[in-house]
Design an enzyme around this catalytic site. Structure first.
Site, PDB file in Angstrom:
ATOM      1  N   LYS A  80     -35.808  26.780   1.184  1.00  0.00           N
ATOM      2  CA  LYS A  80     -34.354  26.652   1.248  1.00  0.00           C
ATOM      3  C   LYS A  80     -33.965  25.970   2.557  1.00  0.00           C
ATOM      4  O   LYS A  80     -34.607  26.181   3.596  1.00  0.00           O
ATOM      5  CB  LYS A  80     -33.767  28.067   1.169  1.00  0.00           C
ATOM      6  CG  LYS A  80     -32.275  28.197   1.197  1.00  0.00           C
ATOM      7  CD  LYS A  80     -31.934  29.693   1.107  1.00  0.00           C
ATOM      8  CE  LYS A  80     -30.450  29.958   1.106  1.00  0.00           C
ATOM      9  NZ  LYS A  80     -30.178  31.409   0.959  1.00  0.00           N
ATOM     10  N   SER A 155     -27.333  32.315  -2.818  1.00  0.00           N
ATOM     11  CA  SER A 155     -27.308  31.035  -2.141  1.00  0.00           C
ATOM     12  C   SER A 155     -28.607  30.242  -2.249  1.00  0.00           C
ATOM     13  O   SER A 155     -28.680  29.107  -1.752  1.00  0.00           O
ATOM     14  CB  SER A 155     -26.991  31.266  -0.655  1.00  0.00           C
ATOM     15  OG  SER A 155     -27.971  32.091  -0.052  1.00  0.00           O
ATOM     16  N   SER A 179     -29.007  36.624  -2.838  1.00  0.00           N
ATOM     17  CA  SER A 179     -29.453  35.235  -2.843  1.00  0.00           C
ATOM     18  C   SER A 179     -30.918  34.983  -3.135  1.00  0.00           C
ATOM     19  O   SER A 179     -31.299  33.847  -3.429  1.00  0.00           O
ATOM     20  CB  SER A 179     -29.092  34.581  -1.502  1.00  0.00           C
ATOM     21  OG  SER A 179     -27.715  34.640  -1.274  1.00  0.00           O
TER      22      SER A 179
END
Length: 472
Positions: A80, A155, A179
């Site tokens: 990420k 996220s 997330s």
């Protein structure tokens, strides 16, 4: 062979490379080809890591020389874009950080590299990792590989979409309220949020409120989650929340010496749940019962007294707004929708903050009481399957709720710090993945991974992947 390589899990790829049945170059090239073929429709990958093929060639040469290699030798992974990556763009989903290139790796990235992994790419996220969708002004919106009109979650939605679509076998993600687990549920992959602090947050931004932030792997199999956890866990001397030594729990999925005691729920004060999600949780409970576990329908009174989502909102708003104000000052026109929304939320008063902290203590006590009787709690990951993009409210089992309600079943374990794992176990009537969540006592990673491995072997949807040729 490319198709097979981009559907193999990291454990299998490492074995294929180690035994000479394929090469690291072939594996990395296969995933690069897959990114080129499908990512234009998904937009999961925001930056390719320079030098991945060179690293693969070096890995093959090392193997040929006979030197001892790590458990991920030659296997690509993604991260990420909130993880610092040395020499590779880390832009945090914001024009404010456009062009930012860190000098060092985040601890989690460094540890996968030390195990022989090769950083392949960085993946999309909402600005500053703060929302349930992965969309921002810098790198745009990520689509769900199962249905391009739907969200892959947030996220860590770019990470989940990349793995689901065959662009990566293994990824690094973060979790403040949903997330790591929610995006995995939305896209049909597996993910693991270990006990708070087991994996250091060093080199990841934002850090506030760090007592709720977790780091965890995403993958195509539970055995990959166990492998990644073993490689990632343990203090690094920089994150004050990461203090427990790795030997405390290797996370290899060892079985207890008696039948598992499992409690399951679909509500218990956490709000409405989609009937198909509830049915999937019940099906998983039945599967564990058939496999010999002692399974009971349960409730957790602490969740009914103190709504975890409301408590989390009071605490998170108070702690994150100063960090947001600091980095956005003078750049307000570059802020994305949700960052602006957070900035305008009413401040939490000191009294409200104290009351919320006391509620967290009651929630921890309530969860501790539950795990004094049971090994595992089985419940939904998200309260609905993956939703359409940019919805502000949903109708769930006849009730209208705000968008953030999808995290009502995940956020309790960010407040308490308990480990939690998400894995697919069903399919909605319109073809979307449905996942279940397994949680366990603090530091009981081996128990949760053992149960997840068992449940994976019983899954009616194991090995199913999205058909991108027919995705809308």
């Amino acid at each position: 062979m490319t198709t097979d390589l981009t559907r193999s899990d990291a454990t299998e790829l490492a074995e294929l490379i180690r035994t000479g049945k394929t090469s690291s170059v072939e594996v990395v090239q296969a995933h690069l080809d897959r990114i080129e073929a499908v990512d234009p429709r998904i937009n999961a990958v925001v930056t390719l890591a320079d030098g991945a093929l060179d690293a693969a060639r070096a890995a093959d040469e090392q193997l040929a020389s006979g030197v001892e290699v790590g458990p991920l030798h030659g296997v690509p992974f993604t991260a990420k874009d909130s993880f610092d990556t040395a020499g590779v763009l880390t832009q945090r989903g914001s024009p404010i950080f456009a062009g930012r290139v860190p000098e060092t790796d985040a601890t989690a990235v460094a540890r996968l590299k030390q195990a022989g992994g090769i950083l392949l790419a960085k993946t999309n996220l909402p600005e500053f990792s703060y929302w349930i969708e992965s969309d921002n002004l810098l790198t745009g919106r990520t689509n769900n590989p199962w249905d391009l009109d739907r969200s892959p979650g947030g996220s860590s939605g770019g990470e989940s979409a990349a793995i689901a679509a065959g662009m990566s076998p293994l990824g690094l993600a973060t979790d403040l309220s949903i997330s790591v687990r929610g995006p995995a549920a939305d896209t049909g992959v597996s993910s693991f949020k270990p006990t708070h602090g087991r994996i250091p947050m060093t080199g990841i931004w934002p850090r506030e409120p760090r007592r709720n932030w977790h780091v965890g792997p995403m993958a195509r199999s539970v055995r990959d989650l166990a492998l990644a956890y073993r490689l990632l866990a343990g203090p690094d001397g920089a994150d004050g929340f990461s203090t427990t030594p790795p030997r405390f729990d290797t996370g290899l999925g060892t079985a207890p010496d008696r039948p598992l005691r499992v409690g399951w729920l679909v509500d218990s004060g956490l709000g409405p749940t989609d009937p198909e999600v509830a049915a999937t949780v019940r099906a998983a409970a039945d599967a564990l019962r058939t496999a010999g576990a002692r399974v009971d329908a349960v409730s957790i009174p602490a969740f009914e007294r103190d709504n975890p989502l409301e408590v989390w909102t009071k605490l998170s708003t108070m702690e994150v707004k100063p960090a947001f104000r600091q980095v956005t000052a003078g750049h307000e026109e570059q802020m994305f929708d949700y960052t602006k929304f957070v900035a305008t939320m009413p401040d939490t008063t000191v009294e409200e903050f104290v009351l919320a902290e006391q509620a967290v203590e009651r929630l921890r006590d309530g969860v501790a009481r539950f795990f004094h009787q049971y090994d595992l709690l089985l419940l939904p990951v998200t309260t609905i399957p993956a939703h359409k993009h940019r919805l502000e409210e949903f109708t769930v089992d006849g009730r209208t709720v705000g968008a953030f309600h999808v995290s009502s079943t995940t956020v309790p374990f960010n407040l308490t710090g308990n480990p939690a794992l998400a894995m697919r176990f069903g399919t909605s009537s319109d073809g979307m993945p449905i996942a279940v969540q397994l949680t366990a006592n603090l530091h009981a990673e081996s128990t949760i991974l053992h149960a997840a491995s068992l449940l994976e072997s019983l899954s009616p949807v194991r090995g199913q992947y999205p058909d991108l040729a027919s995705a809308s």
